[in-house]
Design an enzyme around this catalytic site. Structure first.
Site, short mmCIF file in Angstrom:
data_model
loop_
_atom_site.label_atom_id
_atom_site.label_comp_id
_atom_site.label_asym_id
_atom_site.label_seq_id
_atom_site.Cartn_x
_atom_site.Cartn_y
_atom_site.Cartn_z
N ARG A 1 0.90 -1.51 -0.07
CA ARG A 1 -0.04 0.37 0.03
C ARG A 1 0.77 1.50 -0.23
O ARG A 1 0.79 2.01 -1.17
CB ARG A 1 -1.20 -0.39 1.00
CG ARG A 1 -1.54 0.96 1.21
CD ARG A 1 -2.81 1.71 2.33
NE ARG A 1 -3.65 -0.09 2.51
CZ ARG A 1 -4.23 -0.15 2.95
NH1 ARG A 1 -5.55 0.25 3.91
NH2 ARG A 1 -5.50 -1.68 2.47
N HIS B 1 -8.34 -3.80 -7.98
CA HIS B 1 -7.72 -3.01 -6.98
C HIS B 1 -9.06 -3.27 -5.46
O HIS B 1 -9.64 -2.35 -5.90
CB HIS B 1 -7.30 -1.66 -6.85
CG HIS B 1 -6.94 -0.66 -5.57
ND1 HIS B 1 -5.23 -1.41 -5.39
CD2 HIS B 1 -6.65 0.18 -4.93
CE1 HIS B 1 -4.70 -0.72 -4.47
NE2 HIS B 1 -5.94 0.01 -3.77
N TYR C 1 -18.04 12.94 -14.55
CA TYR C 1 -17.94 13.81 -15.52
C TYR C 1 -16.17 13.96 -16.40
O TYR C 1 -16.54 15.04 -17.29
CB TYR C 1 -17.97 15.61 -15.27
CG TYR C 1 -19.06 15.53 -14.57
CD1 TYR C 1 -20.47 15.34 -14.91
CD2 TYR C 1 -19.33 15.40 -13.01
CE1 TYR C 1 -21.87 15.90 -14.04
CE2 TYR C 1 -20.23 15.97 -11.72
CZ TYR C 1 -21.99 15.60 -12.97
OH TYR C 1 -22.98 15.56 -12.72
#
Length: 738
Positions: A33, A79, A123
């Protein structure tokens, strides 16, 4: 679950269970991580993002795809974490003010340097950049290992081929369990130059590498304010820090006016928050040299700083701002990375470059072997074609007449199974004469390439030459132009600029008001009393100190320390002010024993409630730091009680036993710091009050609204450390001189 484990309960100690589970969590955080890999400079989420976009064919020349689609693919296949964290990672890879060399080409609102967030993922659109393409180069040529994804349905790369020096070029930051990493971005062209030097000189020192790669290169520019020795030490050990200052220039105005224009701010400083910080300090009168600040930024940064008056020097103004605001910030260096064997370690610059170069050689060897195997396979097929091309009629006869043409072809022309299969799959249009010429030409070219690859795999020197050529190509591609030109200017450790802000403070009368509960403020003008002043509920006036804004105040606390406060810095207005603990480093157990205007050359008598004290000069009570300065050393359980001007020739002390003693002041030593000497002897209790006065003028004390002066003090005169006797009639019952 096996039947023999169903319903089975195993006793274990809680500490063992917690240790085992926390260790598993810590290792997962460190390995999967928070820490980047030294070979490609990526954390797992970034690597999976780039690989997923590669799988979606979002190359730099391709069209854009919605970020929601990309995030969905990453989350579903590679993931298994939240979509918000994946999208945030993608946004950072696309921000040119966050990533020195963006790996994602974003279309839409991806945030700005003010700290505004990006638009929602539905968007925005994205695709890979040329930098990301360089990182992926060779991934389909068996350049790196793959492993199964979390559900076993897909496979993902363990590391990317890393044809771009991403770890140093883009930097990294992360917090794991018990360790962290912080690597600043650098200039890719300079990193490649340093890597080339290390290939040619394997024993090169850190200083030699820094001659090619002199320091960080932040995407937001700025000026690096570190001397070369500190830089060399940081890169040698992998730990250190860099001081970054904003870039500024002076713009002249009309009639001799001028303003400072800031065009670049330090890395990771949000412009909007910086302006808020400066505006707040301006409102709190913490920046006495600054008159106003304006933000005139467009796509480029432009902050206009106007001085209080024209007599201020620009360098002095900026020195005060660098000290008090984020116009100067520090970026730490902690090159803690996962090495090639997946071990977290702090590496120096030389070792980071060495491990990246070793990875590039591994990639070169694997790609060469993969290409060699493909060439061997193709040459075998081409040799089969050439073997039958002169006997095409026989080939056609065998195919038409034999029920099993493959064995017949293999027997007739001594072909391998793969060659026979390729001939059977050949199109009829390939039987023309031109095709034979093309096959022979391809055979010659592939044979030459095979020979070159075999030589390359046998000669390590040739491999390093090839790697140098690749580095030169990367350097030429990413080390110049608008993207590759160095943005951060290399400066040196700044010289200290003497800033006397008091000279620029407007002089005006004020009254400092201290309440019983320790709230302090200043009001305009000199007040005779505290009438009309409001306090918090349950609080009331303790002290009024008439002074001027240019004065400094000395605060003597019950912990025996002296603190210096600037009158101009005290909160103004009609509010309740601020707790004095915010201005001086006092604990909740400490209180104010005295507050007065600091004047040079004045002496003070300081004493604790244990009865010990001494005379100290005002110069020895001056402290510029918030932590103050220790003056009176106290025993456990004691508190500082007295800080009174030593203006006189005798000292009057009275204890809690209400016994008064008067003795000459010259019996009290003058010290800069210490526990002092015993002023009065007590059988029980301690000191209640003390006063310095002139014996000829008599001892004065306050009794209600009146004052009384006693000149007949022969009965109370004695030597220091005597017990004294009961005070004269009419002495206040409070036991204080008032």
């Amino acid at each position: 679950m096996p039947d023999d484990l169903t319903g089975k309960i195993e006793d274990t100690h809680l500490v063992d269970a917690l240790s085992e589970r926390y260790l598993a969590y810590a290792l997962s955080t460190i390995m999967s991580r928070s820490l980047p890999d030294v070979r490609d400079g990526l954390k797992p989420v970034h690597r999976r993002l780039i690989y997923a976009m590669h799988q979606l064919r979002l190359d730099p020349a391709a069209g854009f795809k919605k970020c929601a689609r990309i995030v969905g693919d990453v989350m579903g296949k590679y993931h298994p974490h939240g979509d918000a964290s994946i999208y945030d990672a993608m946004v950072r890879l696309a921000q040119d003010f966050a990533a020195r060399y963006p790996l994602v080409d974003g279309q839409g609102n991806f945030g700005n340097i003010d700290g505004d967030n990006a638009a929602a993922m539905r968007y925005t659109e994205a695709r890979l950049t040329e930098v990301a393409k360089a990182l992926l180069a060779g991934i389909d040529d068996d350049a790196v290992d793959f492993r199964p994804t979390y559900d076993g349905e897909e496979s993902e790369p363990v590391v990317l081929p890393g044809g771009f020096p991403n770890l140093l070029a883009n930097g990294a930051a992360g917090i794991a369990v018990g360790m962290a990493t912080s690597i600043p971005p650098h200039n890719a062209g300079e990193v490649c130059a340093a890597a080339i030097h290390l290939v040619r000189h394997p024993e090169a020192s850190t200083a030699a590498l820094l001659a090619h790669m002199p320091g960080p290169d932040f995407p937001t520019g700025g000026i690096l304010m570190e001397d070369h020795a500190a830089l060399e030490q940081a890169y040698e050990t992998g730990r250190g820090g860099f001081r970054i200052r904003a870039r500024w220039e002076v713009e002249k105005g009309k009639h001799g006016t001028w303003a400072v224009v800031v065009t670049e701010i330090p890395y990771q400083v949000q412009k909007a928050r910086l302006i808020e910080q400066i505006a707040q300090l301006l409102e709190d009168k913490k920046l006495p040299l600054l008159g106003d600040i304006r933000d005139e930024s467009t796509e480029t940064v432009r902050l206009v700083l106007e001085p209080k008056n024209r007599s201020v020097e620009p360098e002095v103004l900026m020195a005060t701002l660098f000290r008090a605001t984020a116009l100067e910030s520090r970026f730490s260096l902690n090159m803690n990375v996962l090495t090639a064997d997946r071990t977290p370690r702090v590496l120096g610059l030389r070792e980071v470059l060495r491990q990246w170069l070793d990875h590039r050689q591994d990639v070169l060897v694997r790609r060469s072997r993969h290409r060699l195997a493909a060439i061997e396979k193709r040459l075998e097929i081409l040799e089969g074609f050439l073997a039958v091309f002169l006997n095409l009629d026989e080939v056609i006869r065998i195919i038409r007449t034999e029920d099993e043409p493959k064995p017949a072809l293999m027997a007739a022309f001594s072909l391998s199974d793969m060659q026979a299969e390729a001939i059977l799959n050949m199109r009829l249009r390939s039987l023309r004469k031109l095709e034979e010429m093309e096959i022979r030409k391809e055979h010659r070219n592939l044979s030459k390439e095979r020979k070159d690859l075999q030589a390359l795999l046998k000669d390590e020197g040739m491999r390093w030459d090839r790697i140098i050529a690749e580095l030169e190509e990367t350097r030429a591609k990413f080390g110049g132009g608008a993207l590759g030109t160095r943005r951060t200017e290399l400066g040196s450790a700044p010289a200290e600029v003497e800033v006397n802000t008091e000279a620029f403070v407007e002089r005006e009368p004020i009254t400092v008001i201290l309440s019983e509960k320790g709230w302090i403020r200043a009001v305009k003008g000199h007040l005779a009393d505290g009438e009309g002043q409001k306090f918090k509920e349950g609080d009331r006036l303790r002290l009024l100190v008439p002074c001027e804004t240019t004065d400094r105040l000395c605060l003597f606390a019950t912990n025996g320390r002296a603190y210096t406060l600037k009158a101009a810095d005290l909160p103004r207005g009609r509010g309740d002010g601020q707790p004095v603990r915010l201005l001086a480093d006092l604990t909740n157990e400490d209180d104010v024993a005295g507050l007065f205007i600091w004047r040079e050359g004045v002496r003070y008598l300081v004493a604790g409630n244990g009865g010990r004290g001494f005379v100290v000069k005002s110069e020895d009570m001056l402290a510029e730091k918030r932590t103050g300065k220790t003056v009176l050393n106290l025993k456990p359980g004691e508190e500082a009680l007295i800080c009174t001007p030593a203006d006189g020739d005798h000292v009057a002390v009275i204890g809690e036993n209400k016994k008064l003693l008067v003795f000459p002041l010259d019996q009290v030593p003058e010290m800069a710091r210490g526990a002092g000497v015993m002023l009065q002897k007590y059988k029980d209790g301690g000191l209640r009050d003390a006063k310095v006065f002139r014996l000829a003028d008599g001892l004065t004390w306050r009794l209600g609204e009146k004052t009384r002066t006693e000149t007949a003090l022969r009965d109370w005169l004695g030597e220091r450390a005597q017990a004294g006797r009961l005070p004269p009639n009419g002495f206040p019952k409070s036991g204080k001189f008032g």
